[in-house]
Enzyme design. Structure first.
Site, PDB file in Angstrom:
ATOM      1  N   HIS A   1     -18.416  11.110  34.595  1.00 53.35           N
ATOM      2  CA  HIS A   1     -19.543  12.051  34.556  1.00 53.35           C
ATOM      3  C   HIS A   1     -20.489  11.804  35.726  1.00 53.35           C
ATOM      4  O   HIS A   1     -20.948  12.749  36.364  1.00 53.35           O
ATOM      5  CB  HIS A   1     -20.317  11.913  33.233  1.00 53.35           C
ATOM      6  CG  HIS A   1     -19.699  12.640  32.089  1.00 53.35           C
ATOM      7  ND1 HIS A   1     -20.301  13.720  31.511  1.00 53.35           N
ATOM      8  CD2 HIS A   1     -18.542  12.435  31.405  1.00 53.35           C
ATOM      9  CE1 HIS A   1     -19.546  14.162  30.519  1.00 53.35           C
ATOM     10  NE2 HIS A   1     -18.470  13.396  30.436  1.00 53.35           N
TER      11      HIS A   1
ATOM     12  N   GLY B   1     -18.378  23.035  22.187  1.00 52.95           N
ATOM     13  CA  GLY B   1     -16.926  23.102  22.179  1.00 52.95           C
ATOM     14  C   GLY B   1     -16.322  21.777  21.777  1.00 52.95           C
ATOM     15  O   GLY B   1     -17.040  20.804  21.530  1.00 52.95           O
TER      16      GLY B   1
ATOM     17  N   ALA C   1     -25.973   8.746  26.070  1.00 50.04           N
ATOM     18  CA  ALA C   1     -25.067   7.617  25.873  1.00 50.04           C
ATOM     19  C   ALA C   1     -25.656   6.343  26.473  1.00 50.04           C
ATOM     20  O   ALA C   1     -26.418   6.402  27.432  1.00 50.04           O
ATOM     21  CB  ALA C   1     -23.714   7.909  26.519  1.00 50.04           C
TER      22      ALA C   1
END
Length: 182
Positions: free
Chosen positions: A52, A9, A36
């Site tokens: 996160h 998405g 990351a």
């Protein structure tokens, strides 16, 4: 092959949150594979990573894997659920590879996914829904990620699209395209 799920998405759509819910529902030991890397000079990036981290349960194992994703997947235990977040960042980390090296990396990744006994959840950004990037590196990123998502989607048991505040199960409401011709 374990259960393989793709969650895709646009930016800020809730992809990661949906993948986290699915990982919790798996009932397995969750290994969060973060592609990351932190940059101490970039406070805004640090805040995104921290957000996160705060959402994840404390008992999840976190691995930082900016490049060697196939090897990490191959080492997974069958009773685990790997949550890879995100494929877009992984592709960005490998943008300096020439086309031959990238194709080899992509082939190795797709082959590995089909051999792993662990469940795997992949989070990937959708690109290419707008303007064609004006710079070659932007076009390379868009094309590589788009191709990766398409190819991975064909081998996944379930593909979700998260957009507009909704989760759509594309495996139920959609039809898979034939494999792309080389």
């Amino acid at each position: 092959m374990g259960k393989v799920i793709l969650v895709t998405g646009p930016a800020r759509s809730g992809k990661s949150e949906w993948a986290e819910i699915l990982a919790m529902q798996s009932g397995k030991t969750v290994v969060y594979v973060a592609t990351a890397t932190e940059n101490p000079a970039d406070e805004e990036w640090h805040q995104r990573i921290h957000k996160h981290q705060q959402r994840r349960p404390q008992d999840w194992v976190t691995l930082s894997v900016p490049m060697e994703l196939s090897a990490t997947l191959a080492d997974a235990k069958p009773n685990t659920c790997l949550l890879v977040d995100s494929l877009g960042t992984w592709v960005a980390n490998l943008l300096e590879q020439d086309e031959v090296d990238w194709e080899n990396t992509l082939s190795e990744f797709l082959e590995t996914v089909q051999l792993v006994a662990a469940d795997m959840l992949f989070v990937a950004e959708e690109t290419g829904w707008g303007v064609v990037p004006a710079y070659p590196l932007g076009r390379r990123f868009r094309d590589r990620l788009g191709s990766l998502v398409r190819q991975l989607g064909t081998i996944c048991e379930v593909v979700y699209l998260v957009t507009g505040g909704h989760v759509l199960n594309l495996s139920v409401i959609g039809s898979p395209l034939p494999a792309p011709k080389s």
